[in-house]
Design a protein around this motif. Structure first.
Motif, short mmCIF file in Angstrom:
data_model
loop_
_atom_site.label_atom_id
_atom_site.label_comp_id
_atom_site.label_asym_id
_atom_site.label_seq_id
_atom_site.Cartn_x
_atom_site.Cartn_y
_atom_site.Cartn_z
N GLN A 109 0.85 -1.35 0.23
CA GLN A 109 -0.28 0.37 0.07
C GLN A 109 0.97 1.69 0.06
O GLN A 109 1.82 1.20 0.92
CB GLN A 109 -0.42 0.21 0.95
CG GLN A 109 -2.17 -0.97 1.08
CD GLN A 109 -3.12 -1.18 0.18
OE1 GLN A 109 -3.35 -0.18 0.19
NE2 GLN A 109 -3.29 -2.33 -0.65
N MET A 138 5.40 7.03 0.43
CA MET A 138 5.64 5.72 1.65
C MET A 138 5.31 3.86 1.14
O MET A 138 4.18 5.03 0.65
CB MET A 138 5.99 5.72 3.14
CG MET A 138 5.80 4.53 3.71
SD MET A 138 5.64 4.58 5.45
CE MET A 138 7.16 5.00 6.33
N CYS A 180 4.26 0.74 1.75
CA CYS A 180 4.20 -0.18 3.26
C CYS A 180 3.92 -0.96 2.87
O CYS A 180 3.05 -1.96 1.63
CB CYS A 180 2.50 -0.07 4.00
SG CYS A 180 3.01 1.76 4.40
N ARG A 226 8.34 0.53 4.89
CA ARG A 226 7.57 0.54 6.27
C ARG A 226 7.52 -1.46 5.68
O ARG A 226 6.28 -1.18 4.83
CB ARG A 226 6.97 1.39 6.30
CG ARG A 226 6.19 0.93 7.85
CD ARG A 226 5.18 1.95 8.30
NE ARG A 226 4.74 1.34 9.91
CZ ARG A 226 3.84 0.61 10.61
NH1 ARG A 226 3.54 0.05 9.49
NH2 ARG A 226 3.75 1.62 11.55
N THR A 227 8.13 -2.10 6.34
CA THR A 227 7.64 -3.34 6.22
C THR A 227 6.61 -3.64 7.50
O THR A 227 6.79 -3.77 8.06
CB THR A 227 9.29 -4.18 6.40
OG1 THR A 227 9.66 -4.00 5.85
CG2 THR A 227 8.36 -5.62 6.79
N GLN A 228 5.83 -4.06 7.14
CA GLN A 228 4.95 -5.30 8.15
C GLN A 228 4.24 -6.20 8.38
O GLN A 228 4.27 -6.72 6.48
CB GLN A 228 3.70 -3.80 8.46
CG GLN A 228 3.43 -3.09 6.95
CD GLN A 228 2.88 -1.90 6.96
OE1 GLN A 228 2.97 -1.39 7.09
NE2 GLN A 228 1.50 -2.11 8.44
N PHE A 263 -2.14 -5.46 7.69
CA PHE A 263 -2.86 -4.03 7.13
C PHE A 263 -3.18 -3.95 7.76
O PHE A 263 -4.03 -4.50 8.36
CB PHE A 263 -2.40 -3.61 6.08
CG PHE A 263 -1.78 -3.74 4.28
CD1 PHE A 263 -0.65 -3.33 5.28
CD2 PHE A 263 -1.58 -3.92 3.94
CE1 PHE A 263 0.24 -3.10 4.11
CE2 PHE A 263 -0.79 -4.10 2.14
CZ PHE A 263 0.39 -3.75 2.46
N LYS A 293 -6.28 3.04 5.12
CA LYS A 293 -5.23 4.40 4.56
C LYS A 293 -4.44 5.12 5.84
O LYS A 293 -3.50 5.48 6.38
CB LYS A 293 -5.09 4.44 2.83
CG LYS A 293 -4.15 3.36 2.14
CD LYS A 293 -4.29 4.14 0.48
CE LYS A 293 -3.45 2.77 -0.26
NZ LYS A 293 -3.60 3.44 -1.22
N LEU A 321 -2.76 3.75 7.95
CA LEU A 321 -1.13 3.70 7.74
C LEU A 321 -0.81 4.84 8.01
O LEU A 321 0.10 5.03 8.65
CB LEU A 321 -1.44 2.73 6.35
CG LEU A 321 -1.38 1.82 6.46
CD1 LEU A 321 -1.55 1.37 4.71
CD2 LEU A 321 -0.64 0.87 7.17
N ARG A 322 -1.53 5.96 7.82
CA ARG A 322 -0.91 7.13 7.27
C ARG A 322 -0.56 8.35 8.99
O ARG A 322 0.74 8.61 9.10
CB ARG A 322 -1.39 8.80 6.52
CG ARG A 322 -1.84 8.04 4.93
CD ARG A 322 -2.61 9.51 4.50
NE ARG A 322 -3.71 9.32 4.63
CZ ARG A 322 -4.75 8.42 3.68
NH1 ARG A 322 -4.38 8.15 3.10
NH2 ARG A 322 -5.97 8.81 4.56
N ALA A 333 2.29 5.70 10.08
CA ALA A 333 4.23 6.55 9.34
C ALA A 333 4.54 7.47 10.21
O ALA A 333 5.55 7.74 10.32
CB ALA A 333 3.64 6.31 7.74
#
Length: 546
Positions: free
Chosen positions: A460, A474, A476, A509-511, A514, A524, A527-528, A531
């Motif tokens: 993403q 970024m 993800c 960014r590794t995860q 989600f 998202k 996520l934002r 981050a």
């Protein structure tokens, strides 16, 4: 040529209630299977489904549920969810869908905002103790008169009270309903502010489910597997109503999504259509024993909810035998589907667009700033008009006026491009669009490209705050191998010469997973937020030359 199209059709809209439509299916397909619950092994023919729906409907009448009163349902996917959906429609009550992921305060808000007087609820699901949350909340919900739990004596009492209401009384009640009556409230995810209750009529959702099924070629021969939640339009409209309006069978693989249970249901029940959001199909394809499942009964299905990576779609069509799989696009406020690919579309249209407008609907693409219709090929906000547009947000006229204009166009907030062949591509959300140094960047384009990277399982793309450019990009990433994730340098090298320099992610960014909504959409906004917190001062530090 401007970006406007209307859906022409020789097939008329249905001018009946959901109850009337179900009655016609029962009369025509009585002996055919209508509903299968794989978890419990229970099965209903259409005749049995009709009788069970009638029993629940009469039980609700005996409990004093009147036309227009709100009945909440808070549960994962179960047969009782289906029975309550059709039973409330039969008596003209308004079904309020409650997100199974709600916690106590969210539950209280939705119950009070909609004025739910009777709640049908699971007792618990996963880590949520629904019963405890309800009992703790009763004093804060003055309209709530009664709670019924399937599998509990309270459900048995509801069914036993059906005997108090004779069939003629129920028939008279149904005869006084209009297909334009409100019948369903579905709460939006509420990523900004409180959730809003999209209020939908029989006419809205019955026709939308029917025409989605028409375009998929549904008949009584089809068996539709629904791992998507009934709480959402995807399950209860495109799934349940799409199936019953054609005499097809609803197959519930599990209470909530489990990839192995889904494929097992497809194999054992000889399913012909499978639904899911892209992340569900990715999970199914990623099972270690995927090749051991026999999926040759499949011919079609729906992928919707969020943009589908091209490579995933190609694998679904080939390895899952879903050659006629449809991409559907829409939103809760439009019942939900506005555009859909067609059965005979080529691969490019299935993978590069969200189809074209449904019958009896209109769509246009407008300049978000001026509201004027843009030329074909130009990006703008997608708007929809027609039978599918909601009646409004429940008890929220000001919020309704913000999204439905004076001409009854629903403004979706999605950025789209209408092609010369009438097909539409979604290039992002207005709120998700990244503006880096004055350049508009659409995350979907970068996500599609990065899905080709051999180390990336899913990705993403988001914008993060940046002092110099306003926003930076970024990626993800969920890696194929957790111990060997792609580095920012590897991704930059992969993109160089393939994407414009301003589209290349600066951060990676590794995860493991989600954050998702219950309907399977990636959040998202979450996520934002994560981050931005993690980057902090780093995002305002030195910048590479560009």
């Amino acid at each position: 040529m401007n970006s406007y199209i209307s859906g022409v059709s020789d097939v008329p809209l249905l001018g009946e209630t959901i109850g009337e439509n179900l009655d016609r299916a029962v009369a025509r397909f009585g002996d055919r299977e209508a509903l299968v619950d794989c978890a419990s092994g229970r099965r209903w023919t259409y005749a049995e489904l009709g009788a069970s729906v009638e029993e629940v409907a009469r039980g609700l009448v005996a409990l004093g549920i009147g036309k227009g009163e709100r009945v909440g349902i808070w549960s994962p996917n179960t047969p009782e969810w289906v029975l309550v959906q059709y039973a409330t429609a039969k008596i003209g009550a308004i079904l309020v869908n409650l997100n199974p992921a709600y916690q106590r305060q969210e539950l209280v808000y939705a119950l009070n905002q909609s004025g739910v007087c009777l709640l049908v609820s699971a007792q618990q699901h996963k880590s949520s103790d629904y019963r405890a949350m309800i009992e703790e909340s009763r004093g804060e919900c003055p309209a709530l008169r009664e709670v019924v739990y399937p599998g509990d004596p309270s459900w048995d009492r509801l069914l036993s009270r059906a005997a108090e209401v004779d069939s003629s009384r129920a028939t008279d009640r149904a005869a006084r309903l209009s297909c334009d009556d409100p019948i369903n409230i579905q709460y939006t995810s509420g990523t900004t502010g409180f959730p809003k209750g999209a209020t939908l009529s029989h006419h809205n959702i019955l026709n939308n489910g029917y025409f989605v099924g028409e375009l998929m070629g549904y008949s009584e021969q089809d068996r539709v597997c629904l791992p998507v939640p009934f709480y959402h339009c995807f399950g209860m409209v495109m799934g349940n109503l799409g199936a019953t309006s054609h005499g097809a069978c609803i197959v519930i693989p599990a209470p909530s999504f489990e990839p192995a249970a889904t494929l097992r249901a497809v194999e054992q029940e000889r399913v012909t259509a499978l639904y899911g959001v892209p992340t569900m199909f990715i999970s199914e394809l990623g099972l270690p024993d995927f090749d051991d499942y026999t999926l040759t009964s499949l011919r079609t299905g729906i992928m919707a909810g969020s943009p589908c990576p091209t490579e995933v779609m190609k694998r679904v069509m080939s390895e899952m035998h879903m050659e006629e799989v449809a991409i559907c696009y829409g939103m809760t406020e439009t019942s939900p589907v506005s555009t859909q690919t067609r059965r005979d579309d080529n691969v490019e249209r299935r993978t590069g667009t969200v189809g074209r407008v449904l019958p009896h609907l209109e769509v246009k693409v407008v300049d978000p700033a001026t509201g004027t219709t843009v030329p074909r090929g130009a990006a703008g906000e997608l708007c929809t008009r027609g039978y599918s547009v909601m009646l409004g947000y429940w008890a929220a006229p000001e919020e309704t006026a913000q999204v439905i204009d004076a001409a009854r166009w629903m403004h979706t907030g999605d950025l789209a491009v209408m092609r010369e062949d009438d097909y539409l591509s979604i290039v992002g959300r207005i709120k998700d669009m990244i503006i880096r140094g004055g350049e508009n960047v659409y995350p979907r384009e970068i996500e599609e490209f990065l899905h080709r990277h051999p180390k990336i399982y899913d990705v993403q793309v988001i914008g993060v705050p940046d002092d110099r450019y306003g926003e930076e990009i970024m990626a993800c990433v969920i890696p194929v191998e957790a111990e060997d994730p792609p580095t920012a340098e590897e991704i930059s090298a992969f993109c160089r010469g393939q994407l414009a320099h301003y589209k290349i992610p600066r951060y990676v960014r590794t995860q493991d997973a989600f954050p998702m909504t219950v309907s399977g959409k990636v959040r998202k906004v979450a996520l934002r937020e994560m981050a931005a917190k993690e980057l902090g001062a780093e995002a305002a530090g030195e910048h590479p030359s560009s």
